[in-house]
Design a protein around this motif. Structure first.
Motif, PDB file in Angstrom:
ATOM      1  N   ILE A  10       0.872  -1.188   0.000  1.00 54.92           N
ATOM      2  CA  ILE A  10       0.000   0.000   0.000  1.00 54.92           C
ATOM      3  C   ILE A  10       0.901   1.228   0.000  1.00 54.92           C
ATOM      4  CG2 ILE A  10      -1.830   1.282   1.167  1.00 54.92           C
ATOM      5  CD1 ILE A  10      -2.831  -1.310   2.368  1.00 54.92           C
ATOM      6  N   GLY A  13       5.355   5.150  -3.187  1.00 54.64           N
ATOM      7  CA  GLY A  13       6.441   6.125  -3.095  1.00 54.64           C
ATOM      8  C   GLY A  13       7.773   5.384  -3.159  1.00 54.64           C
ATOM      9  N   TRP A  36      -2.152   8.434  -4.973  1.00 53.69           N
ATOM     10  CA  TRP A  36      -1.668   9.803  -5.251  1.00 53.69           C
ATOM     11  C   TRP A  36      -2.353  10.399  -6.476  1.00 53.69           C
ATOM     12  CZ3 TRP A  36       1.928  12.751  -2.551  1.00 53.69           C
ATOM     13  CH2 TRP A  36       2.203  14.000  -3.142  1.00 53.69           C
ATOM     14  N   GLY A  46       4.812   6.958  -7.513  1.00 54.49           N
ATOM     15  CA  GLY A  46       6.038   7.703  -7.154  1.00 54.49           C
ATOM     16  C   GLY A  46       5.941   8.453  -5.837  1.00 54.49           C
ATOM     17  N   CYS A  49       7.962  11.769  -3.129  1.00 50.96           N
ATOM     18  CA  CYS A  49       9.311  11.968  -3.669  1.00 50.96           C
ATOM     19  C   CYS A  49       9.274  12.377  -5.143  1.00 50.96           C
ATOM     20  CB  CYS A  49      10.098  10.678  -3.495  1.00 50.96           C
ATOM     21  SG  CYS A  49      11.698  10.680  -4.274  1.00 50.96           S
ATOM     22  N   HIS A 121      -7.394   3.861  -3.329  1.00 50.10           N
ATOM     23  CA  HIS A 121      -7.093   3.847  -1.896  1.00 50.10           C
ATOM     24  C   HIS A 121      -7.064   2.413  -1.376  1.00 50.10           C
ATOM     25  CE1 HIS A 121      -7.137   5.335   2.241  1.00 50.10           C
ATOM     26  NE2 HIS A 121      -7.984   4.362   2.501  1.00 50.10           N
ATOM     27  N   GLY A 122      -6.098   2.106  -0.539  1.00 52.21           N
ATOM     28  CA  GLY A 122      -6.001   0.770   0.060  1.00 52.21           C
ATOM     29  C   GLY A 122      -6.205   0.850   1.566  1.00 52.21           C
ATOM     30  N   GLY A 151       3.701   6.571   3.711  1.00 54.08           N
ATOM     31  CA  GLY A 151       4.454   7.818   3.657  1.00 54.08           C
ATOM     32  C   GLY A 151       4.113   8.835   4.723  1.00 54.08           C
ATOM     33  N   GLU A 194      15.926  24.556   1.027  1.00 47.39           N
ATOM     34  CA  GLU A 194      15.944  24.299  -0.424  1.00 47.39           C
ATOM     35  C   GLU A 194      14.929  25.194  -1.142  1.00 47.39           C
ATOM     36  OE1 GLU A 194      17.553  19.668  -0.304  1.00 47.39           O
ATOM     37  OE2 GLU A 194      15.635  20.069  -1.266  1.00 47.39           O
ATOM     38  N   VAL A 316       7.251   0.294   5.954  1.00 44.47           N
ATOM     39  CA  VAL A 316       8.540   0.852   5.509  1.00 44.47           C
ATOM     40  C   VAL A 316       8.393   2.334   5.153  1.00 44.47           C
ATOM     41  CG1 VAL A 316       9.376  -1.368   4.590  1.00 44.47           C
ATOM     42  CG2 VAL A 316       8.043   0.127   3.111  1.00 44.47           C
ATOM     43  N   LEU A 325      13.711   9.958   4.628  1.00 46.73           N
ATOM     44  CA  LEU A 325      14.514  10.100   3.416  1.00 46.73           C
ATOM     45  C   LEU A 325      14.123   9.006   2.435  1.00 46.73           C
ATOM     46  CD1 LEU A 325      18.001  10.705   5.059  1.00 46.73           C
ATOM     47  CD2 LEU A 325      16.632  12.390   3.798  1.00 46.73           C
ATOM     48  N   TYR A 357      20.372  20.139  -0.728  1.00 49.30           N
ATOM     49  CA  TYR A 357      20.769  20.510  -2.095  1.00 49.30           C
ATOM     50  C   TYR A 357      20.781  22.019  -2.290  1.00 49.30           C
ATOM     51  CZ  TYR A 357      20.248  15.534  -2.958  1.00 49.30           C
ATOM     52  OH  TYR A 357      20.386  14.158  -2.903  1.00 49.30           O
TER      53      TYR A 357
HETATM   54  P1  FAD Z   1       5.654   8.797   0.107  1.00 48.38           P
HETATM   55  O1  FAD Z   1       6.640   9.225  -0.910  1.00 48.38           O
HETATM   56  O2  FAD Z   1       4.930   9.844   0.867  1.00 48.38           O
HETATM   57  O3  FAD Z   1       4.628   7.860  -0.660  1.00 48.38           O
HETATM   58  C1  FAD Z   1       3.519   7.295  -0.045  1.00 48.38           C
HETATM   59  C2  FAD Z   1       2.481   6.987  -1.112  1.00 48.38           C
HETATM   60  O4  FAD Z   1       1.453   6.224  -0.531  1.00 48.38           O
HETATM   61  C3  FAD Z   1       1.806   8.239  -1.687  1.00 48.38           C
HETATM   62  O5  FAD Z   1       1.741   8.142  -3.080  1.00 48.38           O
HETATM   63  C4  FAD Z   1       0.416   8.216  -1.070  1.00 48.38           C
HETATM   64  O6  FAD Z   1      -0.560   8.818  -1.894  1.00 48.38           O
HETATM   65  C5  FAD Z   1       0.193   6.719  -0.969  1.00 48.38           C
HETATM   66  N1  FAD Z   1      -0.803   6.325   0.039  1.00 48.38           N
HETATM   67  C6  FAD Z   1      -0.864   6.703   1.337  1.00 48.38           C
HETATM   68  N2  FAD Z   1      -1.876   6.072   1.951  1.00 48.38           N
HETATM   69  C7  FAD Z   1      -2.468   5.289   1.017  1.00 48.38           C
HETATM   70  C8  FAD Z   1      -3.557   4.393   1.041  1.00 48.38           C
HETATM   71  N3  FAD Z   1      -4.229   4.149   2.153  1.00 48.38           N
HETATM   72  N4  FAD Z   1      -3.895   3.772  -0.109  1.00 48.38           N
HETATM   73  C9  FAD Z   1      -3.212   3.991  -1.244  1.00 48.38           C
HETATM   74  N5  FAD Z   1      -2.152   4.807  -1.315  1.00 48.38           N
HETATM   75  C10 FAD Z   1      -1.787   5.443  -0.201  1.00 48.38           C
HETATM   76  N6  FAD Z   1      14.109  12.795   0.497  1.00 48.38           N
HETATM   77  C11 FAD Z   1      15.329  12.500   0.025  1.00 48.38           C
HETATM   78  O7  FAD Z   1      15.861  11.423   0.316  1.00 48.38           O
HETATM   79  N7  FAD Z   1      16.002  13.372  -0.805  1.00 48.38           N
HETATM   80  C12 FAD Z   1      15.471  14.564  -1.147  1.00 48.38           C
HETATM   81  O8  FAD Z   1      16.089  15.326  -1.890  1.00 48.38           O
HETATM   82  C13 FAD Z   1      14.190  14.907  -0.656  1.00 48.38           C
HETATM   83  N8  FAD Z   1      13.616  16.076  -0.988  1.00 48.38           N
HETATM   84  C14 FAD Z   1      12.369  16.362  -0.549  1.00 48.38           C
HETATM   85  C15 FAD Z   1      11.792  17.577  -0.920  1.00 48.38           C
HETATM   86  C16 FAD Z   1      10.517  17.896  -0.504  1.00 48.38           C
HETATM   87  C17 FAD Z   1       9.908  19.215  -0.905  1.00 48.38           C
HETATM   88  C18 FAD Z   1       9.776  16.947   0.285  1.00 48.38           C
HETATM   89  C19 FAD Z   1       8.379  17.251   0.718  1.00 48.38           C
HETATM   90  C20 FAD Z   1      10.352  15.748   0.662  1.00 48.38           C
HETATM   91  C21 FAD Z   1      11.649  15.446   0.256  1.00 48.38           C
HETATM   92  N9  FAD Z   1      12.274  14.254   0.620  1.00 48.38           N
HETATM   93  C22 FAD Z   1      13.525  13.968   0.178  1.00 48.38           C
HETATM   94  C23 FAD Z   1      11.600  13.251   1.478  1.00 48.38           C
HETATM   95  C24 FAD Z   1      11.031  12.130   0.627  1.00 48.38           C
HETATM   96  O9  FAD Z   1      10.132  12.676  -0.303  1.00 48.38           O
HETATM   97  C25 FAD Z   1      10.347  11.117   1.530  1.00 48.38           C
HETATM   98  O10 FAD Z   1      11.253  10.646   2.505  1.00 48.38           O
HETATM   99  C26 FAD Z   1       9.851   9.938   0.700  1.00 48.38           C
HETATM  100  O11 FAD Z   1       8.960  10.356  -0.297  1.00 48.38           O
HETATM  101  C27 FAD Z   1       9.172   8.900   1.602  1.00 48.38           C
HETATM  102  O12 FAD Z   1       8.798   7.820   0.826  1.00 48.38           O
HETATM  103  P2  FAD Z   1       7.569   6.888   1.191  1.00 48.38           P
HETATM  104  O13 FAD Z   1       7.463   5.906   0.076  1.00 48.38           O
HETATM  105  O14 FAD Z   1       7.711   6.390   2.579  1.00 48.38           O
HETATM  106  O15 FAD Z   1       6.299   7.847   1.204  1.00 48.38           O
END
Ligand code: FAD
Ligand code: AMP
Length: 474
Positions: A10, A13, A36, A46, A49, A121-122, A151, A194, A316, A325, A357
């Motif tokens: 689920i 990202g 998303w 995606g 991130c 949505h999951g 996320g 940034e 995770v 990150l 960055y």
């Molecule tokens: P997310 O990327 O938040 O992805 C989670 C996904 O799950 C989303 O698509 C969401 O819609 C989906 N989701 C949530 N709940 C549900 C559900 N119930 N059913 C279906 N889908 C669901 N990190 C770096 O390492 N380097 C960088 O340069 C960096 N720059 C950044 C710049 C900005 C402006 C921001 C905001 C963050 C940045 N980060 C950076 C942090 C990085 O984006 C996060 O650490 C990373 O995206 C986390 O990954 P994730 O897969 O855990 O969650």
């Protein structure tokens, strides 16, 4: 295709989609559900991130840096370009197209690795079932294992009501269609710095309000002080010890009230970005009775292998403890997909690099000098300034330094800290060295090509033992 899977992820990202791909590589039957939606309503894999974080911010940081260098630096190289104009619409179009290429890439990777990508949505139900509400309606899927990778989301301040137009979050601030004349940023963390840098380079007057007295407390303070000096020179007005009490939209502007040691102050800006951190996102994720526990801050509770409190449910990325990150989430996702397949899997949480960055770029891995000092372990340090690097000078990028902190007893590298050109690329050598428990002598005896920026790491290692060749030993 039947609706029983080996693995359902689920969230797609940078934690979830690599978990799904690795599960596919491990010949597991896998689906990845993601909800998303971009501002135009389109679904995209995606996560934060690719759609609203790492990738669009780096696209704009690159474009804005080129703009600033064309303005301030080209003449030094003997390049005259006449009047410089900014086409922000084209810059934003490029940013959007970089994002689209990358998110489309995930569709292709899912296909190639046999991952069923589902947009919707999951919700985890008891007994490892997942209720999916998608574009094609509602369906309950079953899986032997579920990986939660939902996320995080920006923290909002109650006294600073978000309206998405004047008081905005980091995502909105990446999509401005005009350069704000006066930009306020709350929070001098990685994201605040940034975004502040992007809009400062494009012409905004930028004020960053930071509640803490110390600048970048998580960064080695030699590096943080150097950064603060450069940001000030660039015109970023960073006010430390400035806690925002409230903000309100008034006409076409935002009135901000903040307090510091001298009392209460007000400030007017055209846009206000709230960049005070992110919180785990679990809304609508867990039905009653799943057995998945959250901690007091709302993170899904996991052990060191990302197992939750419910059997065969894993979590995770940003939704669990540890640095928020992308690369940390990716390694966790891959580890879990390997463990599920019965393979070896481990994440070395002690060796996770961080990068800011900005210009100069900041990157580090391991412990800061302050942390080593506090631990009581005797240590030694070496620094090398980029001003003494031939390659950095040739690039007109002589600002900053590389610094290594090593143990005095066995010479083990404990932390590497870089502020300067391509710091985020340079840090990889240090990450690899620390992953192999290298000593500074190992780095000293490793040949680095000349002239390269990486020589700064080599020379900093030599400086640890007062053996630097190209600079005074510090
Ligand atoms: P997310 O990327 O938040 O992805 C989670 C996904 O799950 C989303 O698509 C969401 O819609 C989906 N989701 C949530 N709940 C549900 C559900 N119930 N059913 C279906 N889908 C669901 N990190 C770096 O390492 N380097 C960088 O340069 C960096 N720059 C950044 C710049 C900005 C402006 C921001 C905001 C963050 C940045 N980060 C950076 C942090 C990085 O984006 C996060 O650490 C990373 O995206 C986390 O990954 P994730 O897969 O855990 O969650
Ligand atoms: P980070 O968690 O790295 O994204 O950074 C967020 C920053 O915002 C931290 O350094 C916080 O101290 C800062 N911050 C949080 N709330 C406020 C506030 N009300 N006013 C000013 N700064 C804040």
């Amino acid at each position: 295709m039947s609706d029983v899977y080996d693995v359902i992820v689920i969230g797609a990202g940078p934690a979830g989609y690599p978990a799904a791909i690795r599960a596919g590589q491990n010949k597991l039957k896998v689906a990845c559900v993601d909800e998303w939606q971009n501002t135009d309503g389109s679904y995209a894999f995606g996560g934060t991130c690719l759609n609203a974080g790492c990738i669009p911010s780096k696209a704009l940081l690159e474009s804005s840096e080129l703009f600033q260098r064309a303005k301030d630096e080209f003449a030094v190289h003997g390049i005259k370009i006449g009047a410089l104009t900014l086409d922000l619409a084209a810059m934003q179009k490029r940013r959007a197209s970089v994002v689209k290429t990358m998110t489309n890439g995930i569709n292709a990777l899912f296909k190639a690795n046999g991952v069923v990508g589902i947009q919707g949505h999951g919700r985890l139900l008891p007994g490892n079932k997942v209720l999916v509400k998608g574009t094609a309606g509602e369906k309950t899927l079953e899986a032997k294992h579920v990986i939660l990778a939902s996320g995080s989301t920006p923290i909002r301040l109650r006294s600073v009501p978000h309206d998405g137009k004047y008081i905005v979050d980091s995502w909105n601030a990446l999509e401005f269609d005009a350069v704000p004349a006066r930009l306020g940023v709350i929070g001098a963390g990685v994201i605040g710095l940034e975004l502040g840098s992007v809009w400062r380079r494009l012409g905004s007057e930028v004020v960053v309000l930071e509640a803490l007295e110390q600048f970048l407390p998580m960064v080695d303070q030699t590096i943080a002080k150097e950064a603060q000096r450069h940001f000030k020179k660039q015109g970023l007005d960073i006010k430390l010890g400035a806690k925002v009490a409230s903000a309100a939209v008034s006409g076409d502007a935002v009135d901000v009230v903040y307090t510091d040691s001298t009392g209460e102050h007000s400030l007017q800006v055209d846009k206000l970005v709230v960049a005070v951190g992110r919180r785990p996102f679990t809304e609508g994720l867990l039905a009653d009775g799943t057995g998945v526990q959250l901690d007091e801050r709302g993170f899904v509770k996991v052990d060191e292998h990302c197992r939750t409190s419910a059997p065969n449910v894993w979590a995770v990325g940003d939704v669990v403890r540890g640095p928020m990150l992308a690369h940390k989430g990716k390694e966790e996702g891959v580890m879990v997909a390997d463990l599920i397949a019965g393979h070896y899997g481990e994440v070395n949480y002690k060796v996770i690099p961080s990068v800011i960055y900005t210009q100069p770029e900041i990157a580090w891995v391991g412990q800061t000098e302050e942390q080593v000092k506090a631990s009581g372990r005797p240590y030694k340090t070496g620094t090398f300034p980029f001003a003494a690097s031939g390659r950095a000078r040739a690039m007109e990028a002589g600002a900053g330094m590389a610094k290594i902190v090593s143990a005095k007893d066995d010479d083990e590298v404990l932390g590497v800290h870089v502020i300067g050109p391509m710091a985020g690329e340079l840090i990889s050598e240090a990450v690899l060295a620390m992953e192999y428990s290298a000593s500074t002598e190992d780095i000293q005896r490793t040949i680095h090509a000349h002239p390269t920026l990486s020589e700064a790491i080599h020379e900093a290692a030599l400086a640890v033992d007062k053996k630097a060749i190209d600079a005074l030993n510090r």
